[in-house]
Design an enzyme around this catalytic site. Sequence first.
Site, PDB file in Angstrom:
ATOM      1  N   ASP A 100       0.864  -1.181   0.000  1.00 61.81           N
ATOM      2  CA  ASP A 100       0.000   0.000   0.000  1.00 61.81           C
ATOM      3  C   ASP A 100       0.896   1.226   0.000  1.00 61.81           C
ATOM      4  O   ASP A 100       2.101   1.137   0.255  1.00 61.81           O
ATOM      5  CB  ASP A 100      -0.895  -0.010   1.256  1.00 61.81           C
ATOM      6  N   SER A 101       0.278   2.387  -0.238  1.00 60.97           N
ATOM      7  CA  SER A 101       1.034   3.629  -0.188  1.00 60.97           C
ATOM      8  C   SER A 101       1.466   3.955   1.246  1.00 60.97           C
ATOM      9  O   SER A 101       2.309   4.822   1.444  1.00 60.97           O
ATOM     10  CB  SER A 101       0.170   4.768  -0.725  1.00 60.97           C
ATOM     11  N   CYS A 160      -3.788  -0.810  -2.084  1.00 62.62           N
ATOM     12  CA  CYS A 160      -4.090   0.594  -2.375  1.00 62.62           C
ATOM     13  C   CYS A 160      -5.020   0.676  -3.590  1.00 62.62           C
ATOM     14  O   CYS A 160      -4.707   0.136  -4.656  1.00 62.62           O
ATOM     15  CB  CYS A 160      -2.776   1.308  -2.670  1.00 62.62           C
ATOM     16  N   THR A 218      -5.744   3.333  -5.364  1.00 67.15           N
ATOM     17  CA  THR A 218      -5.156   4.157  -6.421  1.00 67.15           C
ATOM     18  C   THR A 218      -4.166   3.323  -7.239  1.00 67.15           C
ATOM     19  O   THR A 218      -4.190   3.336  -8.474  1.00 67.15           O
ATOM     20  CB  THR A 218      -4.442   5.383  -5.806  1.00 67.15           C
ATOM     21  N   GLU A 249      -6.097  10.040   9.027  1.00 68.07           N
ATOM     22  CA  GLU A 249      -4.720   9.991   9.549  1.00 68.07           C
ATOM     23  C   GLU A 249      -4.581  10.861  10.800  1.00 68.07           C
ATOM     24  O   GLU A 249      -3.747  10.612  11.656  1.00 68.07           O
ATOM     25  CB  GLU A 249      -3.733  10.433   8.467  1.00 68.07           C
ATOM     26  N   CYS A 272     -11.282   3.273  -1.051  1.00 71.81           N
ATOM     27  CA  CYS A 272     -10.008   3.805  -0.545  1.00 71.81           C
ATOM     28  C   CYS A 272      -9.701   3.078   0.754  1.00 71.81           C
ATOM     29  O   CYS A 272     -10.607   2.807   1.549  1.00 71.81           O
ATOM     30  CB  CYS A 272     -10.145   5.319  -0.299  1.00 71.81           C
ATOM     31  N   HIS A 311      -8.583   3.937   3.493  1.00 71.53           N
ATOM     32  CA  HIS A 311      -8.872   4.590   4.771  1.00 71.53           C
ATOM     33  C   HIS A 311     -10.363   4.643   5.119  1.00 71.53           C
ATOM     34  O   HIS A 311     -10.718   4.867   6.265  1.00 71.53           O
ATOM     35  CB  HIS A 311      -8.345   6.032   4.749  1.00 71.53           C
TER      36      HIS A 311
HETATM   37  N1  DGL Z   1      -4.084   3.941  -0.213  1.00 72.91           N
HETATM   38  C1  DGL Z   1      -4.751   5.000  -0.957  1.00 72.91           C
HETATM   39  C2  DGL Z   1      -5.956   4.406  -1.684  1.00 72.91           C
HETATM   40  O1  DGL Z   1      -6.549   3.427  -1.285  1.00 72.91           O
HETATM   41  C3  DGL Z   1      -5.171   6.135  -0.035  1.00 72.91           C
HETATM   42  C4  DGL Z   1      -4.003   6.932   0.484  1.00 72.91           C
HETATM   43  C5  DGL Z   1      -3.188   7.550  -0.643  1.00 72.91           C
HETATM   44  O2  DGL Z   1      -3.662   8.485  -1.316  1.00 72.91           O
HETATM   45  O3  DGL Z   1      -2.093   7.076  -0.859  1.00 72.91           O
HETATM   46  O4  DGL Z   1      -6.329   4.923  -2.709  1.00 72.91           O
END
Ligand code: DGL
Length: 277
Positions: free
Chosen positions: A10-11, A73, A75, A152, A184, A186
């Site tokens: 993940d990011s 992630c 994205t 966050e 997403c 989060h």
């Molecule tokens: N992990 C990202 C997502 O699910 C959210 C956080 C980010 O923008 O990196 O799209």
Amino acid sequence: MNDKPVGIFDSGIGGLSVVRQVSKLLPNEKLIYFGDTARVPYGSKSPRVVREFARQDAYFLSDKNVKAMIIACNTASAEALDLLQKEFDIPIIGVINPGAGFAANITKNGKIGVIGTHGTIASGAYETELLSINSSLEVESAACPLLVPLVEEGWESKEVTKEIIGEYLSPLLDKNIDTLILGCTHYPILKPLIQEVVGDDVVLVDSAEAAAAELERILSDKNLSASNKESSSEHEYYVSDFPFKFKETAERFLGKRLPEVELIPLDKLESRLKAIT
Ligand code: DGL
């Protein structure tokens, strides 16, 4: 092969929502997690940059000899799933297809809402997947860029967060959606607040849960499921920055003590990719 680990990247920290779901559903599997905490967020970056980062993350996990990989992630799933599936010969699962499949299955009125980062919504990946499953579905999407920083910051039960969710979701509710995809990492943390805003008639779809179910199906189809509990020994966690902060937050989120979280410097990720290109 069956006792090899499953890789998840993940990011940053958000992909722990996938770790949580996979650990619940497949307790025998050992997981190796990589969080790109040095370069988070991916959601506001261009597709080219996200693809480059995703490749570096995937090579790091592939060097750990994983038998399958989940792109936690949204994205990165939207931008890089096809690319990574071509590049590696192990099963690679994104969170978008499973989430879309689940939503298409449960909607009653055919009207589905999708929320995610700018990158995910601009890619149209959820919409494309939903319409390829059923072209008569109506899909209404909204980017909700303020929600990641609010989570966050630990503001998941503040009134101001509820107001912001209300602003973002009002156009979707006007379209009478009966299903909302939380596209997403989060957003599952905001589930109680989002449910309050949309009311009980709208079903929330957690893509992390759907991805865990997809992993279970693929491992079992390919005869790759871990044979016993031994193999799940200790999950391993790696990040590209702030390992202590990650460990603290992750322990709170997963509700258990974690082993040491190892720092992987960015130049190591970058040079690994340069070596093969
Ligand atoms: N992990 C990202 C997502 O699910 C959210 C956080 C980010 O923008 O990196 O799209």
